[in-house]
Design a protein around this motif. Structure first.
Motif, PDB file in Angstrom:
ATOM      1  N   PHE A 172      66.853   5.393 -25.323  1.00 43.61           N
ATOM      2  CA  PHE A 172      67.356   6.761 -25.481  1.00 43.61           C
ATOM      3  C   PHE A 172      68.564   6.786 -26.416  1.00 43.61           C
ATOM      4  O   PHE A 172      68.700   7.671 -27.267  1.00 43.61           O
ATOM      5  CB  PHE A 172      67.722   7.317 -24.101  1.00 43.61           C
ATOM      6  N   LEU A 173      69.439   5.796 -26.258  1.00 37.62           N
ATOM      7  CA  LEU A 173      70.624   5.702 -27.120  1.00 37.62           C
ATOM      8  C   LEU A 173      70.215   5.510 -28.577  1.00 37.62           C
ATOM      9  O   LEU A 173      70.773   6.163 -29.476  1.00 37.62           O
ATOM     10  CB  LEU A 173      71.509   4.541 -26.655  1.00 37.62           C
ATOM     11  N   VAL A 174      69.249   4.637 -28.819  1.00 37.43           N
ATOM     12  CA  VAL A 174      68.770   4.406 -30.181  1.00 37.43           C
ATOM     13  C   VAL A 174      68.171   5.686 -30.763  1.00 37.43           C
ATOM     14  O   VAL A 174      68.429   6.041 -31.916  1.00 37.43           O
ATOM     15  CB  VAL A 174      67.731   3.255 -30.214  1.00 37.43           C
ATOM     16  N   ALA A 175      67.369   6.384 -29.954  1.00 37.69           N
ATOM     17  CA  ALA A 175      66.768   7.647 -30.409  1.00 37.69           C
ATOM     18  C   ALA A 175      67.858   8.668 -30.743  1.00 37.69           C
ATOM     19  O   ALA A 175      67.766   9.392 -31.742  1.00 37.69           O
ATOM     20  CB  ALA A 175      65.834   8.199 -29.341  1.00 37.69           C
ATOM     21  N   ALA A 176      68.905   8.736 -29.903  1.00 39.49           N
ATOM     22  CA  ALA A 176      70.008   9.678 -30.136  1.00 39.49           C
ATOM     23  C   ALA A 176      70.773   9.314 -31.405  1.00 39.49           C
ATOM     24  O   ALA A 176      71.185  10.206 -32.165  1.00 39.49           O
ATOM     25  CB  ALA A 176      70.945   9.695 -28.935  1.00 39.49           C
ATOM     26  N   LEU A 189      58.502   8.272 -26.039  1.00 34.04           N
ATOM     27  CA  LEU A 189      57.764   7.152 -25.471  1.00 34.04           C
ATOM     28  C   LEU A 189      58.658   6.026 -24.964  1.00 34.04           C
ATOM     29  O   LEU A 189      58.275   5.294 -24.043  1.00 34.04           O
ATOM     30  CB  LEU A 189      56.783   6.603 -26.518  1.00 34.04           C
ATOM     31  N   GLY A 190      59.838   5.893 -25.558  1.00 30.68           N
ATOM     32  CA  GLY A 190      60.752   4.839 -25.125  1.00 30.68           C
ATOM     33  C   GLY A 190      61.687   5.271 -24.017  1.00 30.68           C
ATOM     34  O   GLY A 190      62.068   4.463 -23.170  1.00 30.68           O
ATOM     35  N   TRP A 191      62.049   6.555 -24.009  1.00 29.89           N
ATOM     36  CA  TRP A 191      62.946   7.069 -22.970  1.00 29.89           C
ATOM     37  C   TRP A 191      62.167   7.771 -21.863  1.00 29.89           C
ATOM     38  O   TRP A 191      62.099   7.283 -20.728  1.00 29.89           O
ATOM     39  CB  TRP A 191      63.993   8.000 -23.577  1.00 29.89           C
ATOM     40  N   VAL A 192      61.554   8.913 -22.165  1.00 32.52           N
ATOM     41  CA  VAL A 192      60.939   9.723 -21.104  1.00 32.52           C
ATOM     42  C   VAL A 192      59.756   8.994 -20.474  1.00 32.52           C
ATOM     43  O   VAL A 192      59.678   8.868 -19.247  1.00 32.52           O
ATOM     44  CB  VAL A 192      60.497  11.103 -21.643  1.00 32.52           C
ATOM     45  N   LEU A 211      58.878   5.761 -20.404  1.00 32.79           N
ATOM     46  CA  LEU A 211      59.196   4.546 -19.655  1.00 32.79           C
ATOM     47  C   LEU A 211      60.074   4.839 -18.438  1.00 32.79           C
ATOM     48  O   LEU A 211      59.959   4.171 -17.416  1.00 32.79           O
ATOM     49  CB  LEU A 211      59.877   3.521 -20.564  1.00 32.79           C
ATOM     50  N   MET A 212      60.930   5.869 -18.517  1.00 33.63           N
ATOM     51  CA  MET A 212      61.734   6.218 -17.348  1.00 33.63           C
ATOM     52  C   MET A 212      60.840   6.795 -16.254  1.00 33.63           C
ATOM     53  O   MET A 212      61.024   6.490 -15.066  1.00 33.63           O
ATOM     54  CB  MET A 212      62.816   7.224 -17.748  1.00 33.63           C
ATOM     55  N   LEU A 213      59.869   7.605 -16.637  1.00 31.43           N
ATOM     56  CA  LEU A 213      58.907   8.106 -15.656  1.00 31.43           C
ATOM     57  C   LEU A 213      58.069   6.963 -15.088  1.00 31.43           C
ATOM     58  O   LEU A 213      57.727   6.951 -13.899  1.00 31.43           O
ATOM     59  CB  LEU A 213      57.996   9.159 -16.295  1.00 31.43           C
ATOM     60  N   TYR A 214      57.739   6.004 -15.932  1.00 33.66           N
ATOM     61  CA  TYR A 214      57.015   4.798 -15.491  1.00 33.66           C
ATOM     62  C   TYR A 214      57.784   4.140 -14.345  1.00 33.66           C
ATOM     63  O   TYR A 214      57.225   3.863 -13.270  1.00 33.66           O
ATOM     64  CB  TYR A 214      56.887   3.850 -16.687  1.00 33.66           C
ATOM     65  N   VAL A 215      59.086   3.883 -14.563  1.00 33.97           N
ATOM     66  CA  VAL A 215      59.918   3.216 -13.559  1.00 33.97           C
ATOM     67  C   VAL A 215      60.011   4.049 -12.288  1.00 33.97           C
ATOM     68  O   VAL A 215      59.880   3.528 -11.172  1.00 33.97           O
ATOM     69  CB  VAL A 215      61.332   2.943 -14.133  1.00 33.97           C
ATOM     70  N   LEU A 216      60.226   5.347 -12.431  1.00 37.99           N
ATOM     71  CA  LEU A 216      60.367   6.230 -11.270  1.00 37.99           C
ATOM     72  C   LEU A 216      59.083   6.320 -10.454  1.00 37.99           C
ATOM     73  O   LEU A 216      59.109   6.288  -9.220  1.00 37.99           O
ATOM     74  CB  LEU A 216      60.784   7.626 -11.729  1.00 37.99           C
ATOM     75  N   ILE A 217      57.956   6.446 -11.136  1.00 41.33           N
ATOM     76  CA  ILE A 217      56.668   6.574 -10.443  1.00 41.33           C
ATOM     77  C   ILE A 217      56.343   5.304  -9.676  1.00 41.33           C
ATOM     78  O   ILE A 217      55.943   5.350  -8.502  1.00 41.33           O
ATOM     79  CB  ILE A 217      55.550   6.917 -11.457  1.00 41.33           C
ATOM     80  N   VAL A 218      56.536   4.153 -10.307  1.00 43.68           N
ATOM     81  CA  VAL A 218      56.273   2.887  -9.613  1.00 43.68           C
ATOM     82  C   VAL A 218      57.242   2.721  -8.441  1.00 43.68           C
ATOM     83  O   VAL A 218      56.846   2.310  -7.347  1.00 43.68           O
ATOM     84  CB  VAL A 218      56.393   1.699 -10.595  1.00 43.68           C
ATOM     85  N   GLU A 226      57.138  -1.632 -23.844  1.00 45.34           N
ATOM     86  CA  GLU A 226      58.419  -1.671 -24.554  1.00 45.34           C
ATOM     87  C   GLU A 226      58.270  -2.353 -25.925  1.00 45.34           C
ATOM     88  O   GLU A 226      58.900  -1.937 -26.906  1.00 45.34           O
ATOM     89  CB  GLU A 226      59.470  -2.402 -23.708  1.00 45.34           C
ATOM     90  N   ILE A 227      57.422  -3.371 -26.001  1.00 43.46           N
ATOM     91  CA  ILE A 227      57.163  -4.023 -27.304  1.00 43.46           C
ATOM     92  C   ILE A 227      56.579  -3.008 -28.286  1.00 43.46           C
ATOM     93  O   ILE A 227      56.949  -2.966 -29.465  1.00 43.46           O
ATOM     94  CB  ILE A 227      56.211  -5.223 -27.121  1.00 43.46           C
ATOM     95  N   SER A 228      55.679  -2.161 -27.803  1.00 40.94           N
ATOM     96  CA  SER A 228      55.089  -1.145 -28.675  1.00 40.94           C
ATOM     97  C   SER A 228      56.158  -0.145 -29.128  1.00 40.94           C
ATOM     98  O   SER A 228      56.145   0.312 -30.279  1.00 40.94           O
ATOM     99  CB  SER A 228      53.946  -0.420 -27.953  1.00 40.94           C
ATOM    100  N   VAL A 229      57.103   0.176 -28.231  1.00 42.84           N
ATOM    101  CA  VAL A 229      58.185   1.109 -28.587  1.00 42.84           C
ATOM    102  C   VAL A 229      59.098   0.486 -29.641  1.00 42.84           C
ATOM    103  O   VAL A 229      59.452   1.141 -30.634  1.00 42.84           O
ATOM    104  CB  VAL A 229      59.008   1.496 -27.332  1.00 42.84           C
ATOM    105  N   VAL A 230      59.477  -0.771 -29.449  1.00 47.66           N
ATOM    106  CA  VAL A 230      60.331  -1.464 -30.425  1.00 47.66           C
ATOM    107  C   VAL A 230      59.611  -1.568 -31.774  1.00 47.66           C
ATOM    108  O   VAL A 230      60.229  -1.407 -32.837  1.00 47.66           O
ATOM    109  CB  VAL A 230      60.730  -2.857 -29.910  1.00 47.66           C
ATOM    110  N   GLY A 231      58.301  -1.820 -31.722  1.00 50.47           N
ATOM    111  CA  GLY A 231      57.524  -1.876 -32.960  1.00 50.47           C
ATOM    112  C   GLY A 231      57.588  -0.561 -33.723  1.00 50.47           C
ATOM    113  O   GLY A 231      57.779  -0.538 -34.955  1.00 50.47           O
ATOM    114  N   MET A 232      57.452   0.558 -32.999  1.00 47.08           N
ATOM    115  CA  MET A 232      57.558   1.880 -33.638  1.00 47.08           C
ATOM    116  C   MET A 232      58.986   2.148 -34.106  1.00 47.08           C
ATOM    117  O   MET A 232      59.215   2.747 -35.157  1.00 47.08           O
ATOM    118  CB  MET A 232      57.096   2.969 -32.661  1.00 47.08           C
ATOM    119  N   MET A 233      59.953   1.698 -33.311  1.00 49.48           N
ATOM    120  CA  MET A 233      61.369   1.884 -33.641  1.00 49.48           C
ATOM    121  C   MET A 233      61.721   1.242 -34.979  1.00 49.48           C
ATOM    122  O   MET A 233      62.499   1.777 -35.765  1.00 49.48           O
ATOM    123  CB  MET A 233      62.210   1.255 -32.516  1.00 49.48           C
TER     124      MET A 233
END
Length: 402
Positions: A13-17, A49-52, A54-61, A80-87
């Protein structure tokens, strides 16, 4: 919740911001050596995809899967690897072989995530289970828009109506479907909601409204008067859904609110007010002139997306984090971070709205508009950074006391 995974989400999220801040700075200093469109793609993908996601992923699990199998952990890191790749790849090449490969990897990871949650969730509350499953279905449906982009670009071109509608289909079902329903599932999990006729009315009207209001973005690229009528019906149904939502919470709200700490109330206020404003803005779209204005002036589109992303979705996600044991809610750094983020969000929304109105009424530019927008935007990554610092400091203090 696993601290390491939450920190990864917040860093994304910080990187996106920060990417968003760079995009703001381009208008202050146009000679910045970046491709604006490429960085915009990176900014939006990492935020969604990296913030919302994955955060929902963590919360749901965390909330809905009692048996934390190792597969959830490695799937998180694969995603997360896919997110870093897009980043990394989007700012360099935009939509090209590498970025498309990582985007495709993310989609397949999301499909596997849906399968795992569907199979392993153990939710006792039928209403929460319905909301969660609806969110996962919307996530799957939204990717149809992504799969249509390649053929649409090859056959009709990226400026074609079909290509643009495919993008809007993905965004609409991500924000209003997958993200919104998942957030509501986690939020309502705190309340003793039962499968009453009232909940069923709320659930059905919310789904109907989500589907019908897609007619508005379609009308921007393939206008037909019937689309405005369909959107109007969807808006009315959405208002009805909001009314049912209030009735659902009413018996439990006073007790819930009285036990909620002040700093968490602040974030709830941000999220709920943003949610009301989102409904109000969508309601105003039943007027053709406003619907046309929203499409013609980019400020309104960006403002609405940020209202959903930063106000509604992130507002609720921050609340869920504040309710966890990862954060010290009495910390001054946390309070400073929340106020920074909130003020930055409100200030940028107001600037976007006013400048959009200036364009509409042919009043020109707000004096120092781009500087004001840039300075206000600095508060967003600053607020996120203090969230991260709080989690790290809280763990350090916990280790020392034990």
């Amino acid at each position: 919740m696993p601290k390491k995974l939450v920190l990864v989400c917040l860093i994304n999220f910080l990187v996106a911001a920060l990417m968003g801040l760079v995009l703001r700075y381009v208008f202050v200093s146009p000679y910045l050596p970046i491709n604006f469109r490429y960085v915009t793609h990176a900014h939006s993908h990492v935020a969604m995809l990296g913030w919302v996601y994955l955060m929902l992923y963590v919360l749901i699990v965390h909330h809905f899967v009692p048996s934390k199998k190792p597969v959830f952990n490695w799937l998180f890191w694969a995603t997360e690897i896919s997110v870093v790749g897009m980043m990394v790849s989007f700012p360099i090449q935009g939509y090209a072989a590498i970025s498309i490969t990582f985007s495709t990897l993310h989609i397949f990871c999301s499909y596997y995530f849906v399968r795992l949650i569907w199979k392993n969730q153990r939710i006792k509350s039928k209403p929460i289970e319905r909301l969660l499953k609806a969110s996962l279905i919307f996530m799957m449906l939204s990717t149809v828009g992504v799969w249509c982009l390649g053929p649409a670009a090859a056959i009709l071109g990226q400026t074609s109506a079909f290509f643009q509608i495919a993008i809007q289909f993905f965004l609409h079902l991500q924000f209003n479907g997958w993200f919104m329903f998942a957030v509501l599932a986690v939020f309502l999990y705190q309340f003793p909601i039962t499968d009453t006729p009232l909940f069923q009315r709320f659930f059905k009207t919310l789904i109907a409204a989500t589907l019908l209001t897609f007619a508005l973005p379609v009308s921007w690229y393939a206008f037909h008067p019937i689309l405005l009528w369909i959107n109007g019906i969807g808006v009315v149904i959405q208002l009805l859904s909001g009314y049912y939502f209030i009735l659902l919470l009413q018996p439990h709200w006073n007790r819930f609110w009285s036990k909620t700490p002040k700093i968490i109330k602040w974030m709830y206020a941000l999220a709920l007010i943003s949610f009301i404003m989102k409904i109000a803005l969508q309601t105003s779209s039943i007027f053709p002139e406003i619907s046309k204005m929203a499409y013609q002036y980019h400020n309104f589109v960006i403002g609405f997306i940020h209202l959903m992303m930063l106000g509604v979705i992130t507002g609720f996600l921050f609340v869920f984090l504040l309710n966890s044991s990862l954060i010290s809610i009495k910390s001054k750094t946390l309070s400073f971070g929340i106020y920074c983020f909130t003020i930055g969000f409100i200030a940028t929304e107001i600037l976007l709205l006013i400048q959009g109105l200036f364009y509409y009424f042919a009043l020109g530019m707000i004096p120092n508009y781009y500087w004001l927008l840039f300075v206000s935007s600095i508060l967003l990554p600053l607020g996120i950074l203090f969230f991260i610092i709080n989690i790290i400091n809280h763990e350090t203090k916990t280790i020392k006391t034990t």
